[in-house]
Motif scaffolding. Structure first.
Motif, mmCIF file in Angstrom:
data_model
loop_
_atom_site.group_PDB
_atom_site.id
_atom_site.type_symbol
_atom_site.label_atom_id
_atom_site.label_comp_id
_atom_site.label_asym_id
_atom_site.label_seq_id
_atom_site.Cartn_x
_atom_site.Cartn_y
_atom_site.Cartn_z
ATOM 1 N N VAL A 88 -38.163 -17.915 9.584
ATOM 2 C CA VAL A 88 -39.053 -16.749 9.610
ATOM 3 C C VAL A 88 -38.372 -15.670 8.784
ATOM 4 N N MET A 89 -39.071 -15.153 7.762
ATOM 5 C CA MET A 89 -38.474 -14.191 6.833
ATOM 6 C C MET A 89 -39.308 -12.928 6.770
ATOM 7 N N SER A 90 -38.633 -11.785 6.697
ATOM 8 C CA SER A 90 -39.314 -10.509 6.520
ATOM 9 C C SER A 90 -39.260 -10.102 5.051
ATOM 10 N N ASP A 91 -39.882 -8.976 4.741
ATOM 11 C CA ASP A 91 -39.864 -8.490 3.358
ATOM 12 C C ASP A 91 -38.466 -8.090 2.913
ATOM 13 N N ALA A 92 -37.579 -7.839 3.903
ATOM 14 C CA ALA A 92 -36.214 -7.429 3.563
ATOM 15 C C ALA A 92 -35.288 -8.617 3.301
ATOM 16 N N ALA A 93 -35.838 -9.832 3.389
ATOM 17 C CA ALA A 93 -35.001 -11.016 3.237
ATOM 18 C C ALA A 93 -34.440 -11.128 1.828
ATOM 19 N N SER A 94 -33.202 -11.591 1.771
ATOM 20 C CA SER A 94 -32.565 -11.815 0.474
ATOM 21 C C SER A 94 -31.878 -13.172 0.489
ATOM 22 N N VAL A 95 -32.623 -14.176 0.063
ATOM 23 C CA VAL A 95 -32.119 -15.544 -0.015
ATOM 24 C C VAL A 95 -32.549 -16.097 -1.365
ATOM 25 N N PRO A 96 -31.636 -16.707 -2.141
ATOM 26 C CA PRO A 96 -30.276 -17.085 -1.767
ATOM 27 C C PRO A 96 -29.316 -15.896 -1.690
ATOM 28 N N LEU A 97 -28.205 -16.148 -1.037
ATOM 29 C CA LEU A 97 -27.183 -15.116 -0.898
ATOM 30 C C LEU A 97 -26.604 -14.774 -2.270
ATOM 31 N N SER A 98 -26.378 -13.487 -2.487
ATOM 32 C CA SER A 98 -25.876 -13.038 -3.785
ATOM 33 C C SER A 98 -24.362 -13.083 -3.890
ATOM 34 N N ARG A 99 -23.687 -13.209 -2.744
ATOM 35 C CA ARG A 99 -22.224 -13.220 -2.749
ATOM 36 C C ARG A 99 -21.730 -13.859 -1.448
ATOM 37 N N PRO A 100 -20.452 -14.179 -1.334
ATOM 38 C CA PRO A 100 -19.951 -14.806 -0.104
ATOM 39 C C PRO A 100 -20.190 -13.908 1.114
ATOM 40 N N PRO A 101 -20.706 -14.459 2.207
ATOM 41 C CA PRO A 101 -21.041 -13.645 3.367
ATOM 42 C C PRO A 101 -19.898 -13.546 4.381
ATOM 43 N N LEU A 102 -20.102 -12.666 5.340
ATOM 44 C CA LEU A 102 -19.329 -12.652 6.576
ATOM 45 C C LEU A 102 -20.158 -13.398 7.608
ATOM 46 N N VAL A 103 -19.611 -14.481 8.149
ATOM 47 C CA VAL A 103 -20.324 -15.283 9.143
ATOM 48 C C VAL A 103 -19.724 -14.983 10.507
ATOM 49 N N ILE A 104 -20.543 -14.498 11.416
ATOM 50 C CA ILE A 104 -20.086 -14.158 12.767
ATOM 51 C C ILE A 104 -20.682 -15.172 13.742
ATOM 52 N N HIS A 105 -19.825 -15.970 14.321
ATOM 53 C CA HIS A 105 -20.258 -16.946 15.323
ATOM 54 C C HIS A 105 -20.162 -16.301 16.696
ATOM 55 N N VAL A 106 -21.290 -16.092 17.328
ATOM 56 C CA VAL A 106 -21.318 -15.558 18.693
ATOM 57 C C VAL A 106 -21.440 -16.760 19.607
ATOM 58 N N ALA A 107 -20.363 -17.115 20.270
ATOM 59 C CA ALA A 107 -20.260 -18.461 20.834
ATOM 60 C C ALA A 107 -19.743 -18.487 22.253
ATOM 61 N N PRO A 108 -20.579 -18.156 23.238
ATOM 62 C CA PRO A 108 -20.163 -18.403 24.619
ATOM 63 C C PRO A 108 -19.976 -19.901 24.825
ATOM 64 N N ARG A 109 -19.106 -20.269 25.753
ATOM 65 C CA ARG A 109 -18.797 -21.687 25.996
ATOM 66 C C ARG A 109 -20.059 -22.474 26.291
ATOM 67 N N MET A 110 -20.247 -23.574 25.589
ATOM 68 C CA MET A 110 -21.385 -24.438 25.836
ATOM 69 C C MET A 110 -21.118 -25.297 27.065
ATOM 70 N N SER A 111 -22.023 -26.175 27.394
ATOM 71 C CA SER A 111 -21.895 -27.057 28.541
ATOM 72 C C SER A 111 -20.583 -27.843 28.512
ATOM 73 N N TRP B 243 -29.395 -24.130 2.055
ATOM 74 C CA TRP B 243 -30.581 -23.293 1.901
ATOM 75 C C TRP B 243 -30.191 -21.842 1.642
ATOM 76 N N LEU B 244 -29.212 -21.339 2.402
ATOM 77 C CA LEU B 244 -28.784 -19.954 2.208
ATOM 78 C C LEU B 244 -28.138 -19.744 0.843
ATOM 79 N N ALA B 245 -27.374 -20.718 0.407
ATOM 80 C CA ALA B 245 -26.669 -20.567 -0.874
ATOM 81 C C ALA B 245 -27.565 -20.869 -2.062
ATOM 82 N N GLY B 246 -28.533 -21.770 -1.863
ATOM 83 C CA GLY B 246 -29.358 -22.175 -3.002
ATOM 84 C C GLY B 246 -30.757 -21.621 -3.004
ATOM 85 N N GLY B 247 -31.233 -21.204 -1.813
ATOM 86 C CA GLY B 247 -32.548 -20.593 -1.736
ATOM 87 C C GLY B 247 -33.699 -21.532 -1.952
ATOM 88 N N GLU B 248 -33.478 -22.832 -1.792
ATOM 89 C CA GLU B 248 -34.584 -23.772 -1.975
ATOM 90 C C GLU B 248 -35.679 -23.499 -0.953
#
Length: 509
Positions: free
Chosen positions: A367-390, A493-498
């Motif tokens: 789901v993309m809004s008008d503010a979407a920018s894909v593909p990414l123009s530069r290396p991102p900061l990836v934040i994993h929000v990761a509570p312990r799974m099962s 998909w994020l890097a190539g924008g296909e």
């Protein structure tokens, strides 16, 4: 512990399936196999690669050729053979979203080939639970979905595919763990549904599994008052014998979930759980954790033998259970003899890997809004929000998307937030921000943290790997699963924008 030679001792050993530590069989395990131990369970701690695992299993079979070697290879979040980097195939929820039973069968066959290459007897999969409660903390994406008919047809297809490769399937967690808000690893879960709801919602996938010829079923540590108000399913003769055997007609091997799980461990000693489960109708006792010298395994044997001698556990019932374990071993041996290739595979082949990637691609939604920018123009900061799974999921740092993006966009940085007390990193600047969450809908603190991040960076990309919730961010990606395949597809998909595949969403937010 010195061996004992009585036939009763060997019957009691036959029904046990303990885990162990190390990547080679410890001395106690070799001795136990020589004493008639009928099974063992492999975890990620036992597995380096297929070749090492095949050598390990060969060593086990030197002591007892009929040993049932089990593993928990569901695909997706629950993988033992690929725990280090993630599964080559997305799990059940992704397969349910795609809803192509032929594809599901092919994925199960690919998993079957991986296990067969190591000579695994039994796979504790598929999950046949209908995930009726979105707040479920232990099933979730491990289920094919919330619809009984969908779950039933994919359960049958998965079983057909896996067993076509000579590996026995095990439908779980009977009579259905999908409508719970408790993880049975931690406490006893209760299913509050009426008998009519259970018959219409939870039982159809297990009926389908029996009709598909499933070789094994695992019972769940669940209190189901509509079926038995007094004891968990694992210890209930009404459920295991009356419902599963007599009504549904299952005659294969019935195995318990691990008896060290708090759902039953809080009620009785391990030996008492084993005795009561066998009396109720179980054939094999799964024990994920054993003492370093195997003393706990022999203690279970002794408890079972004592119960037979005291008249609490009929010897005929124990003999019947042992016979079902041996019948499963015989089936696997016959299948392996028919299918054994001249050169066994040592890794996932290219075709199987492409199948996983194509399935992950088909399951991805955007789901993309008008503010979407894909593909990414530069290396991102990836934040994993990761509570312990099962607890069913092997522990590890959930940094797969960071790894995949770093290969495509060198300079990508990763940051992991495991608890509510951890603050967001600095989000200022124009570096793209990607937030990876799992089941955000179940965790208020995760939703609040993501909302804070999106307020600071309205252009943020949010990737949900669990059950989707309300779309947030400029781009909201749902993978419907945790796997290396899913991470790789999202990264590309994020890097190539296909363009998203047909059937995926691409809508303004």
């Amino acid at each position: 512990m010195p061996a004992r030679s009585s036939s009763l001792d060997r019957l009691a050993m036959t029904v046990l399936q303990p885990g162990f530590d190390g990547v080679a069989p410890p001395a106690w395990l070799r001795g136990a196999l020589a004493d008639g131990l009928g099974g063992t369970v492999l975890f990620a701690r036992n597995i380096v690669d297929v070749g090492q695992t095949a050598a390990l299993i060969a060593a086990l079979r030197e002591e007892n050729p009929a040993v049932v070697v089990a593993a928990d290879e569901e695909g997706g979040a629950v993988t033992r053979f690929e725990a280090a980097l993630g599964s080559s195939w997305p799990g059940n929820r992704a397969l349910g979203v795609v809803d192509d039973v032929v594809r599901t069968e092919h994925v199960a066959r690919a998993i079957g080939r991986l296990l067969a290459a190591a000579d695994v007897t039994l796979n504790y999969a598929p999950v046949a639970d209908v995930n009726a409660n979105p707040a479920n903390p232990v099933i979730g994406i491990r289920s094919f979905g919330p619809d009984p008919d969908l779950v039933a047809r994919h359960t049958a297809a998965w079983i057909t595919g896996l067993q076509a490769e000579g590996v026995a399937a095990c439908a779980k967690h009977f009579p259905g763990h999908g409508d719970t808000v408790t993880d049975s690893h931690l406490a006893l879960a209760t299913v509050h549904a009426s008998l009519d709801v259970l018959r219409e919602r939870d039982l159809p996938p297990f009926r389908a599994a029996v009709e598909a010829g499933v070789r094994s079923i695992m019972c769940g540590h669940l209190l189901v008052p509509a079926l038995d108000p007094d004891v968990p399913a694992t210890l209930s003769r009404r459920i295991l014998t009356g419902l599963l055997r007599e009504e549904l007609g299952f005659d294969g091997m019935l195995v318990t979930d691990a008896i060290e799980m708090r759902a039953v461990a809080a009620l009785h000693s391990p030996g008492e759980v084993a005795v009561r489960a066998l009396t109720a109708g179980a054939d094999a006792i799964c024990v994920g954790v054993s003492s370093p010298g195997g003393e706990s395994v022999y203690a279970l044997r002794d408890a079972i033998v004592e119960a037979v001698r005291d008249g609490r556990l009929p010897e005929e019932r124990l003999a019947e259970a042992a016979a079902r374990v041996l019948a499963l071993a015989d089936w696997h041996a016959a299948q392996a003899a028919e299918r054994r290739p001249a050169e066994p595979a040592t890794a996932v082949d290219r075709a199987a890997e492409e199948l996983g990637l194509d399935t992950a691609r088909a399951a991805m939604r955007v789901v993309m809004s008008d503010a979407a920018s894909v593909p990414l123009s530069r290396p991102p900061l990836v934040i994993h929000v990761a509570p312990r799974m099962s607890r069913a999921v092997e522990p590890g740092a959930p940094a797969g998307l960071t790894r995949e993006l770093a290969e495509l966009l060198p300079g990508t940085e990763g940051h992991t937030i495991m608890t509510e007390a951890t603050a967001l990193p600095d989000l200022s600047g124009d570096r793209p921000v990607v937030l990876v969450v799992h089941d955000a809908g179940r965790h208020a603190w995760v939703r609040e943290l993501v909302a804070t991040a999106v307020r600071a960076r309205p252009d943020a990309i949010v990737v949900e790997t669990g059950i989707p919730a309300e779309a947030v961010g400029a781009v909201y990606v749902t993978t419907h699963g945790v796997s290396r395949a899913s991470e790789r597809v999202v990264a590309r998909w994020l890097a190539g924008g296909e363009e998203p595949r047909p059937g995926q969403e691409k809508a303004a937010g």
